[in-house]
Design a protein around this motif. Structure first.
Motif, PDB file in Angstrom:
ATOM      1  N   LYS A   1     -32.767  53.228 -86.223  1.00  0.00           N
ATOM      2  CA  LYS A   1     -32.007  54.121 -85.350  1.00  0.00           C
ATOM      3  C   LYS A   1     -32.019  53.662 -83.893  1.00  0.00           C
ATOM      4  N   LYS A   2     -33.060  52.946 -83.497  1.00  0.00           N
ATOM      5  CA  LYS A   2     -33.152  52.434 -82.136  1.00  0.00           C
ATOM      6  C   LYS A   2     -33.530  50.955 -82.178  1.00  0.00           C
ATOM      7  N   VAL A   3     -32.925  50.173 -81.260  1.00  0.00           N
ATOM      8  CA  VAL A   3     -33.202  48.744 -81.201  1.00  0.00           C
ATOM      9  C   VAL A   3     -33.571  48.349 -79.774  1.00  0.00           C
ATOM     10  N   TYR A   4     -34.692  47.662 -79.653  1.00  0.00           N
ATOM     11  CA  TYR A   4     -35.073  47.027 -78.390  1.00  0.00           C
ATOM     12  C   TYR A   4     -34.879  45.525 -78.586  1.00  0.00           C
ATOM     13  N   HIS A   5     -33.881  44.971 -77.929  1.00  0.00           N
ATOM     14  CA  HIS A   5     -33.579  43.548 -78.097  1.00  0.00           C
ATOM     15  C   HIS A   5     -34.195  42.753 -76.938  1.00  0.00           C
ATOM     16  N   CYS A   6     -35.385  42.209 -77.202  1.00  0.00           N
ATOM     17  CA  CYS A   6     -36.145  41.467 -76.183  1.00  0.00           C
ATOM     18  C   CYS A   6     -36.093  39.961 -76.395  1.00  0.00           C
ATOM     19  N   ALA A   7     -35.630  39.510 -77.551  1.00  0.00           N
ATOM     20  CA  ALA A   7     -35.668  38.082 -77.877  1.00  0.00           C
ATOM     21  C   ALA A   7     -34.719  37.285 -76.999  1.00  0.00           C
ATOM     22  N   ALA A   8     -35.191  36.138 -76.523  1.00  0.00           N
ATOM     23  CA  ALA A   8     -34.353  35.239 -75.716  1.00  0.00           C
ATOM     24  C   ALA A   8     -35.035  33.892 -75.596  1.00  0.00           C
ATOM     25  N   LEU A   9     -34.233  32.901 -75.306  1.00  0.00           N
ATOM     26  CA  LEU A   9     -34.760  31.568 -74.979  1.00  0.00           C
ATOM     27  C   LEU A   9     -34.575  31.368 -73.488  1.00  0.00           C
ATOM     28  N   VAL A  10     -35.680  31.053 -72.809  1.00  0.00           N
ATOM     29  CA  VAL A  10     -35.662  30.861 -71.354  1.00  0.00           C
ATOM     30  C   VAL A  10     -35.928  29.392 -71.045  1.00  0.00           C
ATOM     31  N   SER A  11     -35.011  28.770 -70.318  1.00  0.00           N
ATOM     32  CA  SER A  11     -35.196  27.373 -69.932  1.00  0.00           C
ATOM     33  C   SER A  11     -34.280  27.029 -68.762  1.00  0.00           C
ATOM     34  N   PHE A  12     -34.781  26.171 -67.885  1.00  0.00           N
ATOM     35  CA  PHE A  12     -33.955  25.629 -66.808  1.00  0.00           C
ATOM     36  C   PHE A  12     -33.511  24.205 -67.135  1.00  0.00           C
ATOM     37  N   ASN A  13     -33.911  23.714 -68.311  1.00  0.00           N
ATOM     38  CA  ASN A  13     -33.596  22.351 -68.696  1.00  0.00           C
ATOM     39  C   ASN A  13     -32.173  22.288 -69.273  1.00  0.00           C
ATOM     40  N   PRO A  14     -31.280  21.482 -68.668  1.00  0.00           N
ATOM     41  CA  PRO A  14     -29.893  21.402 -69.156  1.00  0.00           C
ATOM     42  C   PRO A  14     -29.777  21.034 -70.628  1.00  0.00           C
ATOM     43  N   LYS A  15     -30.737  20.283 -71.140  1.00  0.00           N
ATOM     44  CA  LYS A  15     -30.634  19.858 -72.541  1.00  0.00           C
ATOM     45  C   LYS A  15     -30.821  21.029 -73.515  1.00  0.00           C
ATOM     46  N   ASP A  16     -31.346  22.147 -73.017  1.00  0.00           N
ATOM     47  CA  ASP A  16     -31.548  23.326 -73.865  1.00  0.00           C
ATOM     48  C   ASP A  16     -30.354  24.284 -73.839  1.00  0.00           C
ATOM     49  N   TYR A  17     -29.298  23.896 -73.132  1.00  0.00           N
ATOM     50  CA  TYR A  17     -28.181  24.825 -72.949  1.00  0.00           C
ATOM     51  C   TYR A  17     -27.546  25.252 -74.272  1.00  0.00           C
ATOM     52  N   ARG A  18     -27.303  24.289 -75.159  1.00  0.00           N
ATOM     53  CA  ARG A  18     -26.680  24.634 -76.443  1.00  0.00           C
ATOM     54  C   ARG A  18     -27.564  25.583 -77.250  1.00  0.00           C
ATOM     55  N   GLU A  19     -28.864  25.314 -77.244  1.00  0.00           N
ATOM     56  CA  GLU A  19     -29.785  26.172 -77.979  1.00  0.00           C
ATOM     57  C   GLU A  19     -29.844  27.561 -77.351  1.00  0.00           C
ATOM     58  N   MET A  20     -29.777  27.628 -76.003  1.00  0.00           N
ATOM     59  CA  MET A  20     -29.761  28.939 -75.344  1.00  0.00           C
ATOM     60  C   MET A  20     -28.500  29.714 -75.699  1.00  0.00           C
ATOM     61  N   ARG A  21     -27.379  29.025 -75.808  1.00  0.00           N
ATOM     62  CA  ARG A  21     -26.149  29.706 -76.219  1.00  0.00           C
ATOM     63  C   ARG A  21     -26.315  30.261 -77.635  1.00  0.00           C
ATOM     64  N   LYS A  22     -26.943  29.482 -78.484  1.00  0.00           N
ATOM     65  CA  LYS A  22     -27.141  29.905 -79.871  1.00  0.00           C
ATOM     66  C   LYS A  22     -28.035  31.139 -79.945  1.00  0.00           C
ATOM     67  N   VAL A  23     -29.157  31.102 -79.237  1.00  0.00           N
ATOM     68  CA  VAL A  23     -30.119  32.207 -79.301  1.00  0.00           C
ATOM     69  C   VAL A  23     -29.651  33.403 -78.476  1.00  0.00           C
TER      70      VAL A  23
END
Length: 333
Positions: free
Chosen positions: A78-100
């Protein structure tokens, strides 16, 4: 029943402990067993009865980017707390951040709509709030500008917010929190908690960039109050104080009774260093110690207002000095 994504991260772990203080049924997702030990460590900062509180959580192995694994997680929710995320300043992680961050949030939103959940709380970031205009204080009304020099993390968190707003248009009440730099106990080798490890180990450098800081307990408090209120389809900046990295580093050093970092790093120095770090990373394959955008953030000056949350909920924040002292006290010496 309550579902928490990102329960094995800093915000999620602290949130889960506070949720166990009530009688609500709780479900949380995880990806690997070893991350559960970090959650237990966070619980230990609050109580000696770790097992008692941990056992109140129904853990389900799932990945927010994998629809089949997430479908069972939404049964009776009934309630959702959405805390999941990928945090990075590295440009090579951009695609993975978009995915997550974007695709993963879209999946959460779709399943929440399908399950007809009552309310969804999304943990965003001040990185996804529009930049200051003429140096003015930043509020929830600042508009995102695609033409700004936004880093990948900010772009993907903004994209995630757009998915959450979509949920609000399809029958799910939502609230979004945009915390500043979150300071909290646990996860000492990742994210903002790594600052405590670095200062404890004698880190010597500092910058005078300014941004918003907030304690993790205040973030959790605001989230739960908003979810249990009539407030819906609103976003809130969560910042206790706007402080310089110099002030934060010095406060952490004082809490540990360590020497203050003594070497001020200027923008031109970080401009050189991030380029050198980029070249080294290309040869070694290792994460660069500094990137273009983390260097920019270290020197940027931004002031944020949390007036909206304080007025809406009559909310008061802990002083950052108090937060720093508590976190340092919990540090594993």
């Amino acid at each position: 029943m309550i579902l928490v994504t990102g329960g094995t991260g800093l915000v999620g772990a602290h949130l889960l402990y506070h949720l166990t203080l009530n009688d609500d049924k709780i479900r949380a997702i995880y990806r690997s067993e070893n991350t559960l030990e970090k959650v237990k460590e966070v619980f230990s900062f609050y109580t000696s009865e770790v097992t008692k509180h941990f056992s109140k959580i129904e853990w389900i192995k799932a990945d927010i980017t994998d629809i089949p694994s997430m479908i069972p997680a939404f049964i009776n929710i009934k309630k959702v707390y959405h805390c999941a995320a990928l945090v990075s300043f590295n440009p090579k992680d951009y695609r993975e951040m978009r995915k997550v961050n974007i695709h993963g949030t879209a999946i959460i939103v779709n399943l929440a709509i399908d399950a007809k959940v009552d309310k969804l709380c999304f943990v965003g970031s001040i990185a996804a709030v529009g930049n200051a205009i003429n140096g003015e204080i930043i509020t929830e009304e600042n508009e995102w500008n695609d033409e700004d020099d936004n880093h990948g993390y900010a772009i993907t968190k903004f994209g995630a917010e757009m998915e959450v707003w979509r949920a609000s248009q399809e029958g799910v009440d939502v609230v979004i929190v945009n915390p500043g730099v979150i300071l909290g106990s646990g996860f000492w080798n990742t994210g903002s908690s790594k600052l405590f490890t670095q200062i404890y180990n004698g880190f010597k450098f500092y910058t005078e960039g300014i941004t918003g800081f907030v304690g993790v307990q205040d973030v959790v408090k605001a989230m739960t109050l908003l979810m249990n209120s009539e407030v819906k389809n609103e976003r809130f900046i969560l910042v206790s104080e706007n402080k310089s990295f110099k002030d934060i580093f010095f406060s952490i050093a004082d809490a540990f009774d360590k020497k203050h970092p003594s070497k001020k790093i200027k923008p031109w120095q970080t401009a050189i260093f991030w380029r050198v770090a980029w070249v080294i990373s290309k040869f070694t394959g290792k994460e660069p110690l500094l990137t273009k955008h983390s260097a920019k953030s270290a020197h940027g000056i931004s002031y944020y207002s949390a007036e909206k949350i304080t007025k809406t909920l009559n909310f008061s924040f802990e002083k950052i000095e108090t937060v720093v002292k508590r976190v340092a006290k919990n540090y594993p010496l």
